[in-house]
Write a protein that holds these residues in place. Structure first.
Motif, PDB file in Angstrom:
ATOM      1  N   LEU A 163       0.823  -1.211   0.000  1.00  0.00           N
ATOM      2  CA  LEU A 163       0.000   0.000   0.000  1.00  0.00           C
ATOM      3  C   LEU A 163       0.862   1.268   0.000  1.00  0.00           C
ATOM      4  O   LEU A 163       0.443   2.305  -0.510  1.00  0.00           O
ATOM      5  CB  LEU A 163      -0.949  -0.007   1.214  1.00  0.00           C
ATOM      6  CG  LEU A 163      -1.890   1.189   1.369  1.00  0.00           C
ATOM      7  CD1 LEU A 163      -2.773   1.387   0.150  1.00  0.00           C
ATOM      8  CD2 LEU A 163      -2.757   1.043   2.624  1.00  0.00           C
ATOM      9  N   ILE A 164       2.060   1.163   0.565  1.00  0.00           N
ATOM     10  CA  ILE A 164       2.920   2.358   0.650  1.00  0.00           C
ATOM     11  C   ILE A 164       3.332   2.858  -0.743  1.00  0.00           C
ATOM     12  O   ILE A 164       3.036   4.009  -1.086  1.00  0.00           O
ATOM     13  CB  ILE A 164       4.129   2.106   1.579  1.00  0.00           C
ATOM     14  CG1 ILE A 164       3.629   2.002   3.030  1.00  0.00           C
ATOM     15  CG2 ILE A 164       5.177   3.199   1.442  1.00  0.00           C
ATOM     16  CD1 ILE A 164       4.685   1.591   4.039  1.00  0.00           C
ATOM     17  N   VAL A 174      -6.444   6.894  13.820  1.00  0.00           N
ATOM     18  CA  VAL A 174      -6.729   5.820  12.872  1.00  0.00           C
ATOM     19  C   VAL A 174      -7.784   4.866  13.428  1.00  0.00           C
ATOM     20  O   VAL A 174      -8.687   4.426  12.722  1.00  0.00           O
ATOM     21  CB  VAL A 174      -5.416   5.071  12.511  1.00  0.00           C
ATOM     22  CG1 VAL A 174      -5.703   3.778  11.779  1.00  0.00           C
ATOM     23  CG2 VAL A 174      -4.517   5.974  11.667  1.00  0.00           C
ATOM     24  N   LYS A 186      -7.038   6.961   7.110  1.00  0.00           N
ATOM     25  CA  LYS A 186      -6.099   6.175   7.905  1.00  0.00           C
ATOM     26  C   LYS A 186      -4.810   5.925   7.132  1.00  0.00           C
ATOM     27  O   LYS A 186      -3.709   6.124   7.645  1.00  0.00           O
ATOM     28  CB  LYS A 186      -6.738   4.834   8.282  1.00  0.00           C
ATOM     29  CG  LYS A 186      -8.006   4.985   9.088  1.00  0.00           C
ATOM     30  CD  LYS A 186      -8.692   3.659   9.350  1.00  0.00           C
ATOM     31  CE  LYS A 186      -9.982   3.925  10.121  1.00  0.00           C
ATOM     32  NZ  LYS A 186     -10.592   2.679  10.622  1.00  0.00           N
ATOM     33  N   ALA A 187      -4.974   5.483   5.887  1.00  0.00           N
ATOM     34  CA  ALA A 187      -3.798   5.210   5.065  1.00  0.00           C
ATOM     35  C   ALA A 187      -3.001   6.492   4.838  1.00  0.00           C
ATOM     36  O   ALA A 187      -1.768   6.472   4.859  1.00  0.00           O
ATOM     37  CB  ALA A 187      -4.219   4.595   3.731  1.00  0.00           C
ATOM     38  N   VAL A 220      -2.717   9.120   6.817  1.00  0.00           N
ATOM     39  CA  VAL A 220      -1.964   9.459   8.037  1.00  0.00           C
ATOM     40  C   VAL A 220      -0.724   8.573   8.132  1.00  0.00           C
ATOM     41  O   VAL A 220       0.396   9.063   8.330  1.00  0.00           O
ATOM     42  CB  VAL A 220      -2.838   9.278   9.303  1.00  0.00           C
ATOM     43  CG1 VAL A 220      -1.972   9.388  10.565  1.00  0.00           C
ATOM     44  CG2 VAL A 220      -3.949  10.318   9.343  1.00  0.00           C
ATOM     45  N   LEU A 221      -0.910   7.274   7.946  1.00  0.00           N
ATOM     46  CA  LEU A 221       0.190   6.332   8.197  1.00  0.00           C
ATOM     47  C   LEU A 221       1.250   6.368   7.099  1.00  0.00           C
ATOM     48  O   LEU A 221       2.449   6.272   7.383  1.00  0.00           O
ATOM     49  CB  LEU A 221      -0.367   4.916   8.378  1.00  0.00           C
ATOM     50  CG  LEU A 221      -1.335   4.768   9.566  1.00  0.00           C
ATOM     51  CD1 LEU A 221      -1.929   3.363   9.608  1.00  0.00           C
ATOM     52  CD2 LEU A 221      -0.662   5.101  10.891  1.00  0.00           C
ATOM     53  N   VAL A 222       0.826   6.507   5.845  1.00  0.00           N
ATOM     54  CA  VAL A 222       1.818   6.604   4.770  1.00  0.00           C
ATOM     55  C   VAL A 222       2.557   7.941   4.873  1.00  0.00           C
ATOM     56  O   VAL A 222       3.759   8.018   4.588  1.00  0.00           O
ATOM     57  CB  VAL A 222       1.182   6.392   3.383  1.00  0.00           C
ATOM     58  CG1 VAL A 222       2.205   6.626   2.270  1.00  0.00           C
ATOM     59  CG2 VAL A 222       0.622   4.973   3.269  1.00  0.00           C
ATOM     60  N   VAL A 261       0.885   0.491   8.597  1.00  0.00           N
ATOM     61  CA  VAL A 261       0.196   0.389   7.300  1.00  0.00           C
ATOM     62  C   VAL A 261      -0.170  -1.074   7.029  1.00  0.00           C
ATOM     63  O   VAL A 261      -1.286  -1.373   6.577  1.00  0.00           O
ATOM     64  CB  VAL A 261       1.057   0.953   6.146  1.00  0.00           C
ATOM     65  CG1 VAL A 261       0.358   0.750   4.805  1.00  0.00           C
ATOM     66  CG2 VAL A 261       1.348   2.430   6.353  1.00  0.00           C
ATOM     67  N   LEU A 287      -3.161  -1.968   8.859  1.00  0.00           N
ATOM     68  CA  LEU A 287      -4.345  -1.412   8.210  1.00  0.00           C
ATOM     69  C   LEU A 287      -4.805  -2.311   7.057  1.00  0.00           C
ATOM     70  O   LEU A 287      -6.005  -2.540   6.880  1.00  0.00           O
ATOM     71  CB  LEU A 287      -4.008  -0.009   7.687  1.00  0.00           C
ATOM     72  CG  LEU A 287      -5.151   0.854   7.182  1.00  0.00           C
ATOM     73  CD1 LEU A 287      -6.133   1.158   8.297  1.00  0.00           C
ATOM     74  CD2 LEU A 287      -4.601   2.158   6.585  1.00  0.00           C
TER      75      LEU A 287
END
Lengths: 347, 347
Positions: free
Chosen positions: A54-55, B110, A129-130, A132-134, B170, B173
């Motif tokens: 996903l990153i 998240v 969410k993705a 924020v985390l990425v 990630v 997630l």
């Protein structure tokens, strides 16, 4: 030097498309640094790799969305202006872009944006969410790149900028919907959220070239003032109906209750009726569909787009002046032109 | 060494309060390092200062919420175990806590959490936007602290950990609501989101003490395996009704559709009826109020809390074994006891 005399006339001629001359200063600088920029793009793609699929997916969405790569370009240009001949500037330019991209990802979550550069924003496609985390990943990866570069001075400049960016973003959040926001606070916000990274991007170019502290400081000043000009123009364009055709929404700042310069000027001079309007729409955040049109009419009445651009031109002139501390060269001329372009751009 | 033989018996006795002996290993280590920890707390408070008032306000909310300071304690303990006599460990411990706190802030956004350590979470009090941006600030500030420390080796370890944490988050997630999640992937998630920072926190203690690469690697292994044990127990406790009294909600992971170890084990052995239940509640995320009770009954049926704790004890034993590479001392004994405590704790 950027001239302020004909600010309004020039602005009008740019809006009607009859003044293309400064528009492509950025294109010319980009062309001059094409090899470096291609290398930077390759570094960006290579360094956003991760076994967590996903990153790179989300990061590729941002890369695909394009963007001018203005900040990494400043690192590349500053390094070359200072006669730098190595390869470190490419990795550091990628690192600057990662910090910027991480900030964009988090901004879009905070602002609940659905568009970014005319395409669906990452949070709209992949979720908050993705994003924020990425964003966190890109930020951490930026630091890994800096550490790999190995200069504590560069690390100090960029980690300081990262903290200042976050402070500017938090300050912006606290001034949101606050009609008592002063000009001083507005300038603090944009200095933090935008100009600090421009300054750092330029300064590290001088540092890796081994330039004197005074020359590095001059580059930082150029970047800082260019960033201030850039953000002022951005804030002006958010109220300029003619940019709506270019895939950018307008009125975002208005809807988000941001107290930007064109609005601060209008509020300061507003009639009682206008004050009540700003208090309801920006202070209380109670807006109807017609309100943006009304806001635009007040902004036009007080001529605050032109005045915002004029303020940007003061910063752009200061940016140009700072470059005098550095040796004359074609790159330096182009960097001066970019300052002019920044206040002339229409999107 | 941690013994696995009586895992179930010990777990039961801990739950009924009759085995306090390992419970306070962390308290003893905390007491032994009290001066260092006080200094770390002062550093944390001092370094979260900012002219932007919301930053220290929100950060103070987190400090007030307490927390065990487990990660900074590991840095302090590792440094002292290695005979370190200076002051750098205090700043680096603060830096480790900042990285952890930034992660918590973003996690709560998240996960849409409303509680953190029994108090209202920062996002519930200050909003998601402030949590995202103050998290960014704390992360940047952590890097400033590292840069001020001046060791590129420390910077490499901690920036690597920060990137790994984000990758773990990630990955978590992407495995959310995915019933096909493998044990391997689950372990990858917790290695990233939790164990990597434990490992880095320990390793930097050895690095600043100037220990050999083998000794630093042993400390990293201790931290990594301790972190794995810690997270496994955390995931077990999220399904343990007896912790609900301690101000912690239970069933958070269930509601968020997280495929944690106790659930993965239950899914693997579930009847057709149970499989349909997990598919609906975790796969589709369609849950009613009674579902948590049903989930708990399935988990009890397959004895997966005890089995999760038993898995944690394997990691804890490995953590203890890694410490053999370091000289025997009172601190080392306490660090071993902390590993035992980690699998014995009830909240």
């Amino acid at each position: 030097m950027v001239r302020r005399v004909h600010a309004k006339a020039r602005w009008d001629s740019i809006l009607d498309g009859s003044t293309p001359l400064t528009i492509d200063a950025l294109t010319r600088l980009t062309a001059a640094l094409d090899d470096d920029l291609q290398a930077t793009n390759r570094a960006i793609v290579a360094k956003m790799e991760s076994p967590v699929a996903l990153i790179p997916q989300l990061a590729a969405h941002l890369v695909a969305a394009g963007g001018k790569r203005l900040r990494p370009l400043l690192t590349l240009a500053s390094a070359r202006l200072c006669g730098y001949e190595g390869e470190r500037h490419v990795q550091l330019a990628a690192c600057v872009e990662f910090i910027h991209t991480a900030t964009l990802l988090h901004d879009d979550v905070v602002d609940e944006s659905v568009l970014r550069r005319g395409l669906a924003s990452a949070n709209a496609v992949f979720g908050n969410k993705a994003s924020v985390l990425v964003g966190d990943f890109l930020f951490a990866r930026a630091f890994q790149l800096m550490v790999a570069d190995g200069s504590l001075e560069v690390l100090k400049i960029l980690s300081g900028a990262a903290a200042t960016i976050a402070e500017g973003e938090v300050l912006q959040l606290t001034t949101q919907n606050d009609l008592a926001t002063t000009e001083q606070k507005y300038f603090d916000v944009i200095r933090g959220k935008t100009a600090a990274l421009f300054a750092a991007a330029c300064e590290v170019g001088g540092v890796i070239a081994g330039r004197t502290p005074a020359e590095c400081a001059a580059l930082a000043t150029y970047g800082m003032d260019l960033g201030m000009a850039f953000q002022l123009v951005d804030d002006a364009l958010d109220y300029n109906a003619s940019v709506a055709e270019l895939g950018k929404t307008i009125g975002d700042d208005f809807r988000e209750g941001k107290l930007t310069y064109p609005v601060l000027l209008a509020i300061a001079e507003g009639s009682q009726r206008e004050s009540a309007f700003w208090a309801r729409t920006l202070g209380e955040g109670e807006q109807t569909e017609q309100d943006l049109a009304t806001a635009l009419s007040y902004i036009t009445r007080h001529n605050t787009i032109e005045r915002t651009i004029a303020r940007a031109e003061v910063f752009a002139a200061s940016a140009c002046a700072a470059l005098s501390a550095l040796p004359s060269s074609a790159i330096r001329d182009m960097m001066r032109d970019v300052a002019a372009y920044t206040t002339a751009r229409r999107y």
